[in-house]
Design a protein around this motif. Structure first.
Motif, PDB file in Angstrom:
ATOM      1  N   LYS A  29       0.813  -1.220   0.000  1.00 43.15           N
ATOM      2  CA  LYS A  29       0.000   0.000   0.000  1.00 43.15           C
ATOM      3  C   LYS A  29       0.845   1.268   0.000  1.00 43.15           C
ATOM      4  CE  LYS A  29      -4.386  -1.017   0.190  1.00 43.15           C
ATOM      5  NZ  LYS A  29      -5.255  -0.607  -0.863  1.00 43.15           N
ATOM      6  N   ALA A  30       2.116   1.175   0.368  1.00 42.74           N
ATOM      7  CA  ALA A  30       2.964   2.364   0.443  1.00 42.74           C
ATOM      8  C   ALA A  30       3.311   2.906  -0.937  1.00 42.74           C
ATOM      9  CB  ALA A  30       4.239   2.063   1.221  1.00 42.74           C
ATOM     10  N   GLY A  31       3.194   2.091  -1.981  1.00 40.66           N
ATOM     11  CA  GLY A  31       3.607   2.500  -3.317  1.00 40.66           C
ATOM     12  C   GLY A  31       2.561   3.243  -4.113  1.00 40.66           C
ATOM     13  N   VAL A  32       1.660   3.938  -3.479  1.00 43.67           N
ATOM     14  CA  VAL A  32       0.607   4.678  -4.183  1.00 43.67           C
ATOM     15  C   VAL A  32       1.210   5.898  -4.874  1.00 43.67           C
ATOM     16  CG1 VAL A  32      -1.507   6.024  -3.875  1.00 43.67           C
ATOM     17  CG2 VAL A  32      -1.198   3.901  -2.616  1.00 43.67           C
ATOM     18  N   GLN A  33       0.878   6.081  -6.142  1.00 45.34           N
ATOM     19  CA  GLN A  33       1.335   7.241  -6.920  1.00 45.34           C
ATOM     20  C   GLN A  33       0.169   8.207  -7.072  1.00 45.34           C
ATOM     21  OE1 GLN A  33       2.016   6.740 -11.194  1.00 45.34           O
ATOM     22  NE2 GLN A  33       4.014   7.657 -10.908  1.00 45.34           N
ATOM     23  N   THR A  34       0.426   9.490  -6.857  1.00 48.32           N
ATOM     24  CA  THR A  34      -0.619  10.502  -6.967  1.00 48.32           C
ATOM     25  C   THR A  34      -0.297  11.458  -8.118  1.00 48.32           C
ATOM     26  OG1 THR A  34      -0.991  10.392  -4.586  1.00 48.32           O
ATOM     27  CG2 THR A  34      -1.884  12.308  -5.728  1.00 48.32           C
ATOM     28  N   LEU A  35      -1.283  11.677  -8.989  1.00 44.66           N
ATOM     29  CA  LEU A  35      -1.155  12.634 -10.086  1.00 44.66           C
ATOM     30  C   LEU A  35      -2.154  13.754  -9.869  1.00 44.66           C
ATOM     31  CD1 LEU A  35      -1.141  10.191 -13.157  1.00 44.66           C
ATOM     32  CD2 LEU A  35       0.830  11.144 -11.979  1.00 44.66           C
ATOM     33  N   GLU A  36      -1.693  15.003  -9.969  1.00 43.13           N
ATOM     34  CA  GLU A  36      -2.593  16.155  -9.908  1.00 43.13           C
ATOM     35  C   GLU A  36      -2.628  16.785 -11.288  1.00 43.13           C
ATOM     36  OE1 GLU A  36      -1.720  18.893  -6.756  1.00 43.13           O
ATOM     37  OE2 GLU A  36      -1.568  17.281  -5.284  1.00 43.13           O
ATOM     38  N   MET A  37      -3.838  17.118 -11.725  1.00 43.22           N
ATOM     39  CA  MET A  37      -4.046  17.606 -13.088  1.00 43.22           C
ATOM     40  C   MET A  37      -4.938  18.845 -13.057  1.00 43.22           C
ATOM     41  SD  MET A  37      -5.593  15.117 -15.991  1.00 43.22           S
ATOM     42  CE  MET A  37      -6.004  15.628 -17.621  1.00 43.22           C
ATOM     43  N   ASN A  38      -4.563  19.875 -13.826  1.00 43.51           N
ATOM     44  CA  ASN A  38      -5.404  21.065 -13.996  1.00 43.51           C
ATOM     45  C   ASN A  38      -6.149  20.924 -15.304  1.00 43.51           C
ATOM     46  OD1 ASN A  38      -5.376  24.131 -15.305  1.00 43.51           O
ATOM     47  ND2 ASN A  38      -6.154  23.957 -13.235  1.00 43.51           N
ATOM     48  N   LEU A  39      -7.467  21.135 -15.263  1.00 43.06           N
ATOM     49  CA  LEU A  39      -8.305  20.860 -16.431  1.00 43.06           C
ATOM     50  C   LEU A  39      -8.508  22.080 -17.317  1.00 43.06           C
ATOM     51  CD1 LEU A  39     -11.072  18.621 -14.853  1.00 43.06           C
ATOM     52  CD2 LEU A  39      -8.882  17.970 -15.838  1.00 43.06           C
ATOM     53  N   MET A  40      -8.558  21.804 -18.614  1.00 47.49           N
ATOM     54  CA  MET A  40      -8.957  22.799 -19.606  1.00 47.49           C
ATOM     55  C   MET A  40     -10.345  22.476 -20.126  1.00 47.49           C
ATOM     56  SD  MET A  40      -5.389  23.213 -21.659  1.00 47.49           S
ATOM     57  CE  MET A  40      -6.021  24.448 -22.761  1.00 47.49           C
ATOM     58  N   SER A  41     -10.708  21.185 -20.086  1.00 38.23           N
ATOM     59  CA  SER A  41     -12.055  20.802 -20.497  1.00 38.23           C
ATOM     60  C   SER A  41     -12.528  19.625 -19.662  1.00 38.23           C
ATOM     61  CB  SER A  41     -12.105  20.457 -21.987  1.00 38.23           C
ATOM     62  OG  SER A  41     -11.351  19.301 -22.252  1.00 38.23           O
ATOM     63  N   LEU A  42     -13.836  19.552 -19.514  1.00 35.18           N
ATOM     64  CA  LEU A  42     -14.463  18.512 -18.718  1.00 35.18           C
ATOM     65  C   LEU A  42     -15.857  18.258 -19.268  1.00 35.18           C
ATOM     66  CD1 LEU A  42     -14.882  16.761 -16.085  1.00 35.18           C
ATOM     67  CD2 LEU A  42     -15.660  18.869 -15.002  1.00 35.18           C
ATOM     68  N   VAL A  43     -16.195  16.984 -19.456  1.00 34.62           N
ATOM     69  CA  VAL A  43     -17.555  16.592 -19.837  1.00 34.62           C
ATOM     70  C   VAL A  43     -17.975  15.486 -18.874  1.00 34.62           C
ATOM     71  CG1 VAL A  43     -19.058  15.625 -21.611  1.00 34.62           C
ATOM     72  CG2 VAL A  43     -17.208  17.176 -22.264  1.00 34.62           C
ATOM     73  N   VAL A  44     -19.103  15.690 -18.198  1.00 30.93           N
ATOM     74  CA  VAL A  44     -19.634  14.695 -17.271  1.00 30.93           C
ATOM     75  C   VAL A  44     -20.947  14.183 -17.849  1.00 30.93           C
ATOM     76  CG1 VAL A  44     -20.417  14.233 -14.917  1.00 30.93           C
ATOM     77  CG2 VAL A  44     -18.632  15.940 -15.320  1.00 30.93           C
ATOM     78  N   THR A  45     -21.051  12.862 -18.007  1.00 33.19           N
ATOM     79  CA  THR A  45     -22.297  12.279 -18.508  1.00 33.19           C
ATOM     80  C   THR A  45     -22.801  11.240 -17.513  1.00 33.19           C
ATOM     81  OG1 THR A  45     -21.155  10.566 -19.783  1.00 33.19           O
ATOM     82  CG2 THR A  45     -21.696  12.600 -20.937  1.00 33.19           C
ATOM     83  N   ARG A  46     -24.108  11.132 -17.441  1.00 29.44           N
ATOM     84  CA  ARG A  46     -24.759  10.125 -16.607  1.00 29.44           C
ATOM     85  C   ARG A  46     -25.751   9.405 -17.495  1.00 29.44           C
ATOM     86  NH1 ARG A  46     -26.203  10.976 -10.890  1.00 29.44           N
ATOM     87  NH2 ARG A  46     -27.075   9.019 -10.238  1.00 29.44           N
ATOM     88  N   ASP A  47     -25.576   8.110 -17.661  1.00 28.36           N
ATOM     89  CA  ASP A  47     -26.397   7.312 -18.578  1.00 28.36           C
ATOM     90  C   ASP A  47     -26.438   7.939 -19.967  1.00 28.36           C
ATOM     91  OD1 ASP A  47     -26.935   5.299 -16.773  1.00 28.36           O
ATOM     92  OD2 ASP A  47     -28.760   6.252 -16.033  1.00 28.36           O
ATOM     93  N   SER A  48     -25.275   8.330 -20.479  1.00 30.86           N
ATOM     94  CA  SER A  48     -25.080   8.919 -21.812  1.00 30.86           C
ATOM     95  C   SER A  48     -25.731  10.290 -21.986  1.00 30.86           C
ATOM     96  CB  SER A  48     -25.581   7.971 -22.913  1.00 30.86           C
ATOM     97  OG  SER A  48     -24.899   6.746 -22.833  1.00 30.86           O
ATOM     98  N   ILE A  49     -26.201  10.898 -20.915  1.00 30.32           N
ATOM     99  CA  ILE A  49     -26.796  12.232 -20.988  1.00 30.32           C
ATOM    100  C   ILE A  49     -25.796  13.233 -20.406  1.00 30.32           C
ATOM    101  CG2 ILE A  49     -28.674  13.717 -20.181  1.00 30.32           C
ATOM    102  CD1 ILE A  49     -30.348  11.104 -19.925  1.00 30.32           C
ATOM    103  N   PRO A  50     -25.352  14.229 -21.210  1.00 31.71           N
ATOM    104  CA  PRO A  50     -24.411  15.213 -20.677  1.00 31.71           C
ATOM    105  C   PRO A  50     -25.077  16.039 -19.576  1.00 31.71           C
ATOM    106  CG  PRO A  50     -24.685  15.447 -23.060  1.00 31.71           C
ATOM    107  CD  PRO A  50     -25.681  14.455 -22.601  1.00 31.71           C
TER     108      PRO A  50
END
Length: 173
Positions: free
Chosen positions: A123-144
């Motif tokens: 469990k000690a070998g967890v790698q963390t990536l932080e990312m700043n977004l320029m675009s984001l699309v969230v869909t739920r059951d194929s509905i944006p």
């Protein structure tokens, strides 16, 4: 009257960038959708109100269950450091009913934390990536349900497009 059960994300996967790394993310901290505001107090108003102006910067954090080569490679990804990331999974309630949830993101990797090492502790070998977004699309059951594209002036909540008329006036599509 039907009883509403809370939904939680279950069995989600992560696809990162040009390497097509499909990994298991132990944890994802999704971007917060928050607006910067300005206080407005016009003549005749009893108190100031906060008016939303623009979205605040959106960041996402992925905790991978291992130290991956792909995580380090993505920091220097082609196309000016832009990386695509997709989290896909299912929201499930206590009765087992599910709905598909997809977060499709594009941005730049800001930080890679290789974690720590402890002899014999997986469990000690967890790698963390932080990312700043320029675009984001969230869909739920194929509905944006939410979409933002910083470069092209797009902010959509469901069917509501906040900047559609501005893009038309500027002939941006």
């Amino acid at each position: 009257m039907s009883v509403k059960f809370p939904l939680y994300l279950k069995n989600f996967n992560l696809i990162l960038g040009p390497t097509d790394y499909a990994g298991v993310a132990e944890e994802v901290t999704f971007p917060k959708i928050a607006y910067k505001t300005e206080e407005v107090l016009n003549a005749g108003m009893a108190m100031p109100i906060k008016m939303p102006t623009v979205l605040e910067a959106m960041d996402v954090t992925f905790k991978l269950s291992e130290q991956t080569f792909e995580g380090f490679v993505l920091a220097g990804a082609p196309t000016a450091g832009l990386v695509d990331a997709v989290v896909y999974g299912h929201m499930q309630n206590a009765l087992g009913a599910t709905s598909e949830l997809i977060y499709a993101m594009r941005g730049t990797i800001l930080k890679i934390d290789p974690g720590s090492a402890k002899n014999g502790d997986l469990k000690a070998g967890v790698q963390t990536l932080e990312m700043n977004l320029m675009s984001l699309v969230v869909t739920r059951d194929s509905i944006p349900i939410f979409a933002v594209d910083a470069q092209n002036g797009v902010i959509k909540h469901g069917p509501l497009d906040h900047f559609e008329s501005a893009r038309k006036n500027l002939k941006l599509g």
